[in-house]
Design a protein around this motif. Structure first.
Motif, short mmCIF file in Angstrom:
data_model
loop_
_atom_site.label_atom_id
_atom_site.label_comp_id
_atom_site.label_asym_id
_atom_site.label_seq_id
_atom_site.Cartn_x
_atom_site.Cartn_y
_atom_site.Cartn_z
N PRO A 8 30.60 47.58 31.79
CA PRO A 8 30.55 46.44 32.96
C PRO A 8 30.26 46.91 34.47
CG PRO A 8 32.85 47.30 32.19
CD PRO A 8 31.95 47.99 31.53
N LEU A 9 29.80 46.02 35.17
CA LEU A 9 29.50 46.10 36.64
C LEU A 9 30.70 46.09 37.29
CD1 LEU A 9 27.09 46.66 38.40
CD2 LEU A 9 27.01 44.28 38.76
N LYS A 10 31.06 47.25 38.07
CA LYS A 10 32.29 47.33 38.89
C LYS A 10 32.01 47.11 40.39
CE LYS A 10 34.42 50.67 35.80
NZ LYS A 10 34.88 52.38 35.63
N GLU A 11 32.76 46.83 41.23
CA GLU A 11 32.65 46.58 42.82
C GLU A 11 31.95 47.88 43.44
OE1 GLU A 11 36.03 44.30 41.11
OE2 GLU A 11 35.52 46.28 40.81
N ASN A 12 32.23 49.14 43.09
CA ASN A 12 31.60 50.05 43.68
C ASN A 12 30.08 50.49 42.97
OD1 ASN A 12 32.26 51.25 41.39
ND2 ASN A 12 33.43 52.99 42.43
N SER A 104 41.46 38.29 54.64
CA SER A 104 40.48 39.28 54.63
C SER A 104 40.91 40.71 54.49
CB SER A 104 39.72 39.02 55.80
OG SER A 104 38.34 39.67 55.47
N GLN A 105 39.98 41.43 54.01
CA GLN A 105 40.07 43.11 54.04
C GLN A 105 38.72 43.46 53.62
OE1 GLN A 105 42.44 43.78 50.17
NE2 GLN A 105 42.65 41.75 50.32
N LYS A 106 38.72 44.97 54.05
CA LYS A 106 37.41 45.64 53.65
C LYS A 106 37.31 46.01 52.31
CE LYS A 106 34.31 49.18 54.51
NZ LYS A 106 34.33 50.67 54.66
N SER A 107 36.79 45.09 51.75
CA SER A 107 36.73 45.22 49.95
C SER A 107 35.83 44.35 49.53
CB SER A 107 38.29 45.02 49.47
OG SER A 107 38.26 45.77 48.27
N THR A 108 35.45 44.66 48.11
CA THR A 108 34.59 43.86 47.33
C THR A 108 35.28 43.51 46.27
OG1 THR A 108 32.64 45.19 48.21
CG2 THR A 108 32.29 43.79 46.02
N PHE A 109 35.16 42.46 45.71
CA PHE A 109 35.73 41.67 44.56
C PHE A 109 34.93 41.01 43.74
CE2 PHE A 109 39.21 41.80 47.72
CZ PHE A 109 40.21 42.60 47.20
N ASN A 110 34.88 41.20 42.40
CA ASN A 110 34.00 40.54 41.28
C ASN A 110 34.79 39.45 40.87
OD1 ASN A 110 32.16 42.50 41.32
ND2 ASN A 110 32.86 43.66 39.62
N PHE A 111 34.15 38.36 40.83
CA PHE A 111 35.01 37.09 40.14
C PHE A 111 34.24 36.78 38.80
CE2 PHE A 111 35.84 36.28 44.38
CZ PHE A 111 37.20 36.66 44.62
N CYS A 112 34.67 37.23 37.56
CA CYS A 112 34.18 37.18 36.39
C CYS A 112 35.06 37.20 35.16
CB CYS A 112 33.29 38.51 36.21
SG CYS A 112 34.40 40.08 36.56
N GLY A 158 36.48 43.03 36.39
CA GLY A 158 37.16 42.17 37.34
C GLY A 158 38.76 43.12 37.46
N THR A 159 38.78 44.27 36.92
CA THR A 159 39.96 45.07 37.06
C THR A 159 40.65 44.99 38.54
OG1 THR A 159 39.42 46.19 35.16
CG2 THR A 159 41.23 46.99 36.38
N THR A 161 39.88 43.13 40.95
CA THR A 161 40.36 41.68 41.41
C THR A 161 41.63 41.19 40.64
OG1 THR A 161 37.88 41.09 41.47
CG2 THR A 161 39.44 39.17 41.47
N TYR A 162 41.84 41.66 39.50
CA TYR A 162 43.06 41.25 38.87
C TYR A 162 44.27 42.06 39.69
CZ TYR A 162 39.85 39.57 35.36
OH TYR A 162 38.49 39.10 34.58
N ASP A 163 43.90 43.31 39.77
CA ASP A 163 45.10 44.18 40.32
C ASP A 163 45.59 43.91 41.78
OD1 ASP A 163 45.18 45.50 37.62
OD2 ASP A 163 44.21 47.16 38.49
N ASN A 164 44.34 43.48 42.53
CA ASN A 164 44.43 43.43 44.05
C ASN A 164 44.94 41.74 44.29
OD1 ASN A 164 44.06 45.94 45.48
ND2 ASN A 164 42.63 45.76 44.04
N LEU A 165 44.59 40.68 43.55
CA LEU A 165 44.70 39.65 43.98
C LEU A 165 45.50 38.73 42.98
CD1 LEU A 165 41.05 38.69 45.14
CD2 LEU A 165 42.99 39.46 46.36
N GLN A 166 45.72 39.34 41.95
CA GLN A 166 46.33 38.79 40.69
C GLN A 166 45.68 37.54 40.27
OE1 GLN A 166 48.46 39.68 43.50
NE2 GLN A 166 48.48 41.46 42.48
N TRP A 167 44.15 37.43 40.42
CA TRP A 167 43.41 36.37 40.07
C TRP A 167 42.93 36.63 38.43
CZ3 TRP A 167 38.21 35.93 38.53
CH2 TRP A 167 38.08 34.54 38.16
N THR A 168 42.89 35.67 37.79
CA THR A 168 42.13 35.59 36.53
C THR A 168 41.46 34.16 36.38
OG1 THR A 168 44.24 35.14 35.20
CG2 THR A 168 43.58 37.34 35.36
N PRO A 169 40.28 34.18 35.45
CA PRO A 169 39.78 32.96 35.53
C PRO A 169 40.79 32.20 34.45
CG PRO A 169 38.70 34.53 34.24
CD PRO A 169 39.53 35.24 35.09
#
Length: 178
Positions: A8-12, A104-112, A158-159, A161-169
């Motif tokens: 899977p495609l990671k943020e980095n 906001s933060q200097k980061s990239t998040f995948n929403f998937c 989305g690991t 994203t899940y870890d930092n934002l506690q977001w899941t679809p």
């Protein structure tokens, strides 16, 4: 030149755009990173994967399939094999709202979703939901030159994203399509 990406495609992951649209997105990503590095401008890069659920817009594969089926047309599609990570529009919006709440933060998040579905399987799922019994003509539309056999799977991780934002679809593919 062949383009391969890690799945899977990671943020980095190294960005390897395969169309003018993808080049514009990768350029914006680099520009935002430069703003942070040069000016400490607070930026967050949001990368939603293949969003679906638009109304009256046949420019994206999911909506194009639905519109052709609802109009009783023969379905004309490209390659049946590519796998994509489909994100329902309500999850897409919710992801943005979640990020706004977190700041906001200097980061990239995948929403998937982290799940891949082939275009062929997507068409079959929609065929069953809609009750369409028409004909699908594969390889009837153009293929991007760089896509030929190289970008078969684009599935997000989305690991972070899940870890930092506690977001899941919230929506599974079939529920969102319905």
């Amino acid at each position: 030149f062949p383009v391969t990406i890690e799945v899977p495609l990671k943020e980095n992951a190294d960005l390897k755009p395969n169309s003018p649209y993808a080049v514009s997105k990768a350029s914006a990503d680099k520009y935002l990173r430069m703003l942070w590095d040069a000016y400490k401008f607070p930026v967050t890069v949001m990368r939603p994967f293949n969003t679906y659920g638009r109304i009256n817009n046949g420019h994206f594969v999911t909506e194009r399939i639905i519109m052709q089926m609802l109009n009783g047309e023969t379905l004309t599609l490209g390659d049946p094999e590519p796998t994509r990570d489909f994100l329902y529009v309500d999850d897409h919006v919710n992801a943005y709202l979640t990020l706004v709440e977190k700041g906001s933060q200097k980061s990239t998040f995948n929403f998937c979703t982290g799940k891949g579905v082939s275009i062929k399987d997507l068409a079959e799922i929609l065929k069953n939901i809609i009750g369409w019994d028409g004909t699908i003509v594969w390889r009837a539309t153009y293929q991007r030159p760089i896509e030929a056999g190289t970008l078969l799977g684009i599935i997000g991780s989305g690991t972070k994203t899940y870890d930092n934002l506690q977001w899941t679809p919230k929506y599974e593919l079939e529920a969102g399509l319905s």
